[in-house]
Design a protein around this motif. Sequence first.
Motif, short mmCIF file in Angstrom:
data_model
loop_
_atom_site.label_atom_id
_atom_site.label_comp_id
_atom_site.label_asym_id
_atom_site.label_seq_id
_atom_site.Cartn_x
_atom_site.Cartn_y
_atom_site.Cartn_z
N ARG A 512 43.05 38.51 42.72
CA ARG A 512 41.69 37.76 42.42
C ARG A 512 40.76 38.44 42.03
N ARG A 513 40.71 39.56 43.15
CA ARG A 513 39.59 40.47 43.29
C ARG A 513 39.39 41.28 42.06
N ILE A 514 40.76 41.88 41.65
CA ILE A 514 40.69 42.85 40.36
C ILE A 514 40.63 41.96 39.09
N THR A 515 41.01 40.81 39.03
CA THR A 515 40.89 40.05 37.97
C THR A 515 39.30 39.96 37.51
N GLY A 516 38.64 39.38 38.74
CA GLY A 516 36.98 39.12 38.64
C GLY A 516 36.21 40.54 38.37
N TRP A 517 36.79 41.76 38.93
CA TRP A 517 36.41 43.06 38.71
C TRP A 517 36.48 43.31 37.13
N LEU A 518 37.62 43.09 36.66
CA LEU A 518 38.00 43.49 35.07
C LEU A 518 37.31 42.74 34.41
#
Length: 526
Positions: A512-518
Motif C-alpha cells: 500500500r505504501r509503495i502504491t501510494g508513493w508511485l
Amino acid sequence: MVKEKKAHLDEEAVLLLNKGRRGLFRLIFGRTTIVVMLLAAQFALLFFGFYWLNEYAVYGGSLFISLIVALVVVNRPANPAAKITWILLIMLFPVFAIPFYFYVDAELGHRLVRARLEDIQTETAALLPARGRARSALEEADPGMGGIAAYLERTGPFPVWQNSGADFYPLGEDAFAVILAELERAERFIFMEYFIVREGYMWGRILSVLERKAAQGVEVRVMYDGTCALFDLPYQYPRRLEELGVQCRMYAPLRPLVSTHYNNRDHRKILVVDGRCAFTGGINLSDEYINRIELHGHWKDVAIRVTGEAVRSFTLMFLQMWNAEGRGMEDCTRYLSASAPVEAEGWVIPYGDSPFNGENIAEMVYIDVLNRARNYVHIMTPYLIIDHEMATALTFAAKRGVDVKIITPGKPDKKTVFALTRSYYRDLIAGGVKIYEYTPGFVHAKTFVSDGNTAVTGSINLDYRSLYLHFECAVLLHQSPVVEDIEADFQRTLAQCHRMTAEECRKDRLGRRITGWLLRPLSPLM
C-alpha cells in the motif's frame, strides 16, 4: 423477526443478481459497448501512431524537444501538481506524452461546452441580486466572512442570502425519507441533477413518485452524468423516462469521438422542489447511499435541505446546466420567482464550481475556512488527495493552534485511491493535523465545520478531480443554527473512528505504501 430479515436479505440478493445480469447484458450488447469500443479504437490509433513515430526519433533531438515542451508546461497557467505530472510523463515517454499534452491543451469539444456555459451564465447573471442587503449585513457583522461572500458573488454570481433556513441530515436514509415527502408535496416543478442514478429500491421509490407527479401536471426534469450509461443505466434511458412524462438529459453522454470535456464530469447533487426547498450533499440515487445494501461496511453520508430565498441559487444552477445540454436558454424567471422568504437566523450561500470558469472556487472556500479559523476546523471527506496549497493551509492552521481533525473512510471503495489517500497522512500528521478513520465502513460525507459559526457541505471531495476537474456544488453557512448540528454529527462520527498515528503510517502494508508513493506524482489523473 429473523425469518423476515432473512427473507428481506434473500429478496435483495435476487434483486442484485437480476440487476447484475441485466447490467452485464447491456454491457455486452448495448450501444454503450459500441461507443466505448470506438473510443478505445481512437486511443489505440493515437498510441500506435506515436509509437510508430518513436522509431524515427533520435535520442538527443527527443531530449531537446522534451525540455522545450517541459518549459512550455512550466510557463502555462495551471495547477503545479498537474504541471509536475505532465513534466514527468513528458520526460519518461516523450513521443507519446508530448503530442498527447498538446492534444489535451487543444480542448477538443471542451471549447464548445465552455463557450455555451459562458453564454448561459452571462445571460442569466442578472437574475440573482448583486450586493443586496444580506451581503451588507454580513460584511458589517463579520468582515472576514463578508470577503468570501464578495468573492463568491463576483465569480458566480453566487449571492449571500438571509430569510433562508437549513436542515441537516446525518445519514442518507434520513434524507431519503424527507426527499420522498417533499416530492409528494410537489405542485409545480421538480428538478433533479445527480452524478449517479442506479436502478434499485431508492431510485424505484423516487421514480414512482416522479411518474405520478408528471401525470398530475407537475413539470419533472431529471439530469444525470453520462458515465452512468457505462454500467448503471441503458444508453437510451432518457427516452424511457420521457415515455413516463419525465424530461431527462445526460450530461456529456459518451459518443464515438475522443473529446477532452469527457474528463469534466457533472458531480453535483441538486434537488429542487417548487422553488420551496433544495437538497444537496453527498448522496447519489443508489441503494448503498441509504444503507439498503452494504458494499463497504456502513455508508456514512450527509445531506442538507435549504429553504427560503437561497433556493433560487440552486434553481438557477440546475437550469444553467440543463440548458447547456440543450439549445439556447429558456426563460428562468417563472422558476426563480417561486422561492419565498422564511424566518431564519444566519446567512446561506449556495455556490457551484466549474472546470471552465478559470477559478478554483471549491478550493478557495475550503482554504478560506481554514485561514479564518481560530479554534477548530473539523472535516469529513471520502478522499484526501490534495495539492501543495491545500496541504499548506491544513498544516498552517494546525501550527497556529487550530484543532484540525479529518475523518476519512476505514473501509475503502477503491484500494488504489485509498493507498493514495493514506500517502498524505504522514506529512499532515507531522504538521499537527489529526486524522481519523471511520471503522464501521465508508465515509462519503463532504463537510467542513469551523468555530461553531461556519460550515460547508455539498458534493466537493478533498481530491484533485473535485477541486479542479468536475462540476460541483455546496452551501456555505454562517451563524446558522444548523452549524451546531453539523458539528454534533462530526463528534458522533468521531466516536466511531480510530486515530491514525505516524507510527501506524510507517508500519502500513508495504504494498500500500509503495502504491501510494508511485501514484502521488499521478494524483491529478486519479
